[in-house]
Scaffold this motif. Structure first.
Motif, PDB file in Angstrom:
ATOM      1  N   ALA A 104      47.500  42.635 -13.924  1.00 53.13           N
ATOM      2  CA  ALA A 104      47.573  42.140 -12.550  1.00 53.13           C
ATOM      3  C   ALA A 104      48.885  42.556 -11.890  1.00 53.13           C
ATOM      4  N   GLU A 105      49.974  42.471 -12.636  1.00 56.20           N
ATOM      5  CA  GLU A 105      51.281  42.882 -12.114  1.00 56.20           C
ATOM      6  C   GLU A 105      51.291  44.375 -11.794  1.00 56.20           C
ATOM      7  N   LEU A 106      50.672  45.156 -12.678  1.00 60.48           N
ATOM      8  CA  LEU A 106      50.629  46.604 -12.478  1.00 60.48           C
ATOM      9  C   LEU A 106      49.815  46.954 -11.238  1.00 60.48           C
ATOM     10  N   GLU A 107      48.671  46.310 -11.075  1.00 62.19           N
ATOM     11  CA  GLU A 107      47.831  46.595  -9.909  1.00 62.19           C
ATOM     12  C   GLU A 107      48.536  46.222  -8.611  1.00 62.19           C
ATOM     13  N   ALA A 108      49.351  45.173  -8.654  1.00 63.50           N
ATOM     14  CA  ALA A 108      50.063  44.744  -7.446  1.00 63.50           C
ATOM     15  C   ALA A 108      51.267  45.630  -7.146  1.00 63.50           C
ATOM     16  N   ALA A 109      52.009  46.017  -8.183  1.00 63.19           N
ATOM     17  CA  ALA A 109      53.260  46.742  -7.980  1.00 63.19           C
ATOM     18  C   ALA A 109      53.090  48.252  -7.960  1.00 63.19           C
ATOM     19  N   SER A 110      52.192  48.777  -8.801  1.00 64.90           N
ATOM     20  CA  SER A 110      52.018  50.233  -8.917  1.00 64.90           C
ATOM     21  C   SER A 110      50.546  50.562  -9.122  1.00 64.90           C
ATOM     22  N   PRO A 111      49.718  50.387  -8.099  1.00 70.27           N
ATOM     23  CA  PRO A 111      48.275  50.593  -8.273  1.00 70.27           C
ATOM     24  C   PRO A 111      47.915  52.011  -8.721  1.00 70.27           C
ATOM     25  N   ALA A 112      48.789  52.987  -8.463  1.00 73.17           N
ATOM     26  CA  ALA A 112      48.504  54.359  -8.899  1.00 73.17           C
ATOM     27  C   ALA A 112      48.622  54.510 -10.409  1.00 73.17           C
ATOM     28  N   GLU A 113      49.230  53.511 -11.079  1.00 72.47           N
ATOM     29  CA  GLU A 113      49.435  53.590 -12.521  1.00 72.47           C
ATOM     30  C   GLU A 113      48.270  52.999 -13.317  1.00 72.47           C
ATOM     31  N   ILE A 114      47.201  52.623 -12.640  1.00 71.45           N
ATOM     32  CA  ILE A 114      46.029  52.076 -13.333  1.00 71.45           C
ATOM     33  C   ILE A 114      44.781  52.781 -12.817  1.00 71.45           C
ATOM     34  N   ALA A 115      43.871  53.082 -13.727  1.00 74.75           N
ATOM     35  CA  ALA A 115      42.607  53.740 -13.360  1.00 74.75           C
ATOM     36  C   ALA A 115      41.455  52.952 -13.970  1.00 74.75           C
ATOM     37  N   ARG A 116      40.531  52.524 -13.121  1.00 78.26           N
ATOM     38  CA  ARG A 116      39.355  51.774 -13.592  1.00 78.26           C
ATOM     39  C   ARG A 116      38.146  52.704 -13.661  1.00 78.26           C
ATOM     40  N   VAL A 117      37.472  52.666 -14.804  1.00 82.98           N
ATOM     41  CA  VAL A 117      36.281  53.486 -15.022  1.00 82.98           C
ATOM     42  C   VAL A 117      35.074  52.554 -14.983  1.00 82.98           C
ATOM     43  N   THR A 118      34.224  52.726 -13.965  1.00 81.09           N
ATOM     44  CA  THR A 118      33.065  51.841 -13.830  1.00 81.09           C
ATOM     45  C   THR A 118      31.786  52.448 -14.402  1.00 81.09           C
ATOM     46  N   LYS A 119      31.736  53.763 -14.545  1.00 79.18           N
ATOM     47  CA  LYS A 119      30.546  54.420 -15.095  1.00 79.18           C
ATOM     48  C   LYS A 119      30.419  54.107 -16.586  1.00 79.18           C
ATOM     49  N   PRO A 120      29.191  54.047 -17.100  1.00 78.95           N
ATOM     50  CA  PRO A 120      29.013  53.826 -18.542  1.00 78.95           C
ATOM     51  C   PRO A 120      29.692  54.935 -19.351  1.00 78.95           C
ATOM     52  N   ILE A 121      30.352  54.537 -20.429  1.00 77.06           N
ATOM     53  CA  ILE A 121      31.042  55.499 -21.287  1.00 77.06           C
ATOM     54  C   ILE A 121      30.935  55.042 -22.738  1.00 77.06           C
ATOM     55  N   SER A 122      30.758  55.981 -23.644  1.00 78.18           N
ATOM     56  CA  SER A 122      30.550  55.655 -25.049  1.00 78.18           C
ATOM     57  C   SER A 122      31.881  55.469 -25.763  1.00 78.18           C
ATOM     58  N   PRO A 123      31.959  54.495 -26.690  1.00 84.25           N
ATOM     59  CA  PRO A 123      33.174  54.332 -27.496  1.00 84.25           C
ATOM     60  C   PRO A 123      33.302  55.415 -28.569  1.00 84.25           C
ATOM     61  N   ARG A 124      32.249  56.206 -28.751  1.00 79.62           N
ATOM     62  CA  ARG A 124      32.262  57.268 -29.754  1.00 79.62           C
ATOM     63  C   ARG A 124      32.597  58.597 -29.073  1.00 79.62           C
ATOM     64  N   TYR A 125      33.845  58.998 -29.152  1.00 79.78           N
ATOM     65  CA  TYR A 125      34.374  60.269 -28.652  1.00 79.78           C
ATOM     66  C   TYR A 125      34.554  60.350 -27.135  1.00 79.78           C
ATOM     67  N   GLU A 126      33.738  59.681 -26.333  1.00 81.81           N
ATOM     68  CA  GLU A 126      33.766  59.920 -24.887  1.00 81.81           C
ATOM     69  C   GLU A 126      35.052  59.408 -24.231  1.00 81.81           C
ATOM     70  N   ILE A 127      35.560  58.254 -24.670  1.00 79.60           N
ATOM     71  CA  ILE A 127      36.825  57.775 -24.115  1.00 79.60           C
ATOM     72  C   ILE A 127      37.945  58.724 -24.526  1.00 79.60           C
ATOM     73  N   THR A 128      37.881  59.231 -25.740  1.00 78.80           N
ATOM     74  CA  THR A 128      38.854  60.226 -26.191  1.00 78.80           C
ATOM     75  C   THR A 128      38.796  61.474 -25.315  1.00 78.80           C
TER      76      THR A 128
END
Length: 452
Positions: free
Chosen positions: A10-34
């Motif tokens: 919450a602090e990061l989103e308020a102070a430096s929103p460019a430093e956080i990226a939200r991924v809303t599309k489905p993504i697999s924990p097997r290799y895809e996040i990597t």
């Protein structure tokens, strides 16, 4: 409000929103996040990554919480180049934890047959990994003889619904505690803490004697008492505001195959027989966030740098009081490589600094010492000093057959390696003058006045 992972986001989103990226599309924990992190690193972007829709998961996944010095500086409320100094200052003011009865981390409690690690969104980073791993798990154990708590990061391979296999570096605190109880034929109770504020993570990696309670060190870094609560199945106090705690015990005289695993070096370590954890409970917040550290990526390399830099400055300063700063750069994996700047007063001080650095941290493999006019956080300046101020016939220090890291792919059996120090400082007298524009002219001529 307690300092926890959610408050930091919450602090990061308020102070430096460019430093956080939200991924809303489905993504697999097997290799895809990597794969996504790989693309970000190639473009030199290191945001905190919040994956909201992880396939097959009951929880979102957060990575890159400590992927830049800027993120850690935000947590520690200082400039990036002041991290080690601020860390040392707060480490020297420990605050004892405070016990509470009700805790967010125990909103959901699973024991016995309800324990199922396959329902936790453990990630598989690489094709070489033998199984999904917990990589952001901070293992808490208590010395049964004096009650002192130890915290450490350890890689944890999922083997079965209620079984993990753990890598513990030989001779470190957790290994020593397990070894002590194993000689008594007793299991070592542990708690694995997942999802914490970066200051908790930094404190958990602090270089401390085995007699110092690391919960108090964490409290000092947070500048507030860590809230703790009794675990459900083991005799340990656990952080009340963590996202998840996995309780269990490291079994005595049991070894099973762990690995291969892709490590921070960018290479795989081979499989071997390791200690086994029997999981007795999982507790977590109702809508918990699962935290991961991607092995071999910038966060993995950088997250341990600040505690090591703080310990290195303290150790070297005992021999060379004029140390200005220390940087353990990502390019050197933040474990094997260090740059040290000193205000040189006598001819032998640079070599003394090199020897003190190697003596203080056995993982160090390369140390470069420069003058205090060189910014150790600017690698271009450090390499300039090596090019212009180093001569191998009298500035090179080589220590053969020394103990290093067993994770170093170029080391010999047991991690034995050769260490190298470079004295890239100027002689005290008689060195060629450098080219400089007068200060008053530099202040007078502004780029925007001539090239708008």
């Amino acid at each position: 409000m307690a300092k926890d992972l959610r408050s930091f986001i919450a602090e990061l989103e308020a102070a430096s929103p460019a430093e956080i990226a939200r991924v809303t599309k489905p993504i697999s924990p097997r290799y895809e996040i990597t794969a996504l992190l790989t693309q970000l690193e190639k473009s030199k972007r290191f945001p905190l990554l919040f994956c909201e829709n992880v396939e097959g998961s009951e929880a979102p996944v957060v990575v890159n919480v400590q992927a830049s010095r800027k993120l850690m500086a935000l947590a520690l409320q200082c400039k990036p180049e002041e991290l080690a100094t601020k860390f040392t200052e707060r480490q020297g003011k420990p605050i004892a934890p405070v016990e509470v009865k009700d805790a967010p981390v125990q909103e959901v409690v699973k024991t016995d047959a309800d324990v199922d690690l396959t329902k936790v969104p453990l990630l598989t980073h690489y094709d070489v990994n033998a199984a999904p791993y917990i990589t952001a798990g901070i293992v808490v154990a208590t010395d049964p003889d004096n009650g002192v708590r130890n915290t450490s990061y350890n890689r944890l391979m999922m083997a079965r619904k209620r079984e993990l296999r753990i890598f513990m570096a030989v001779g470190r605190h957790l290994w020593t505690l397990h070894n002590k109880l194993e000689r008594r034929k007793e299991p070592l109770p542990i708690a694995i803490v997942i999802g914490v504020h970066p200051l908790f993570s930094l404190g958990a990696q602090a270089f401390t004697p085995s007699t110092e309670d690391e919960y108090a060190v964490i409290g000092g870094l947070m500048e507030e008492a860590l809230r703790v609560v009794k675990a459900k199945t083991v005799p340990i106090l656990v952080p009340a505001d963590a996202e998840m705690v996995i309780e269990g015990k490291i079994l005595p005289d049991v070894r099973r195959e762990e690995g291969p695993f892709g490590e921070f070096t960018g290479h795989a370590v081979s499989k071997d027989d390791r200690q086994v954890i029997e999981v007795t409970a999982i507790t977590h917040r109702r809508n918990y966030i699962f935290q991961d550290v991607h092995a071999g990526y910038t966060e993995h390399k950088l997250m341990g740098a600040v505690p090591r830099e703080a310990a290195l400055i303290k150790a070297v300063r005992q021999t060379v009081p004029t140390v200005k700063n220390v940087c353990m750069p990502v390019s050197g994996n933040c474990r094997f490589h260090a740059y040290i700047s000193i205000a040189k007063r006598t001819p032998g001080q640079a070599k003394n600094a090199i020897c003190a650095a190697f003596a203080s941290d056995m993982l160090l493999k390369h140390v470069i010492v420069v003058d205090d006019d060189i910014d150790v956080f600017d690698e271009e300046q450090v390499l300039w000093a090596v090019s212009n101020r180093f001569q191998a016939d009298h500035g090179l220090v080589v220590i053969p057959n020394a103990q290093g890291s067993e994770l170093d792919p170029s080391a010999g059996p047991g991690g034995v390696n050769a260490k190298m120090g470079l004295d890239a400082t100027k002689p005290l007298t008689g060195f060629a003058p450098e080219l400089r524009v007068p200060d008053e002219v530099m202040k007078k001529i502004r780029l925007e006045d001539f090239l708008p």
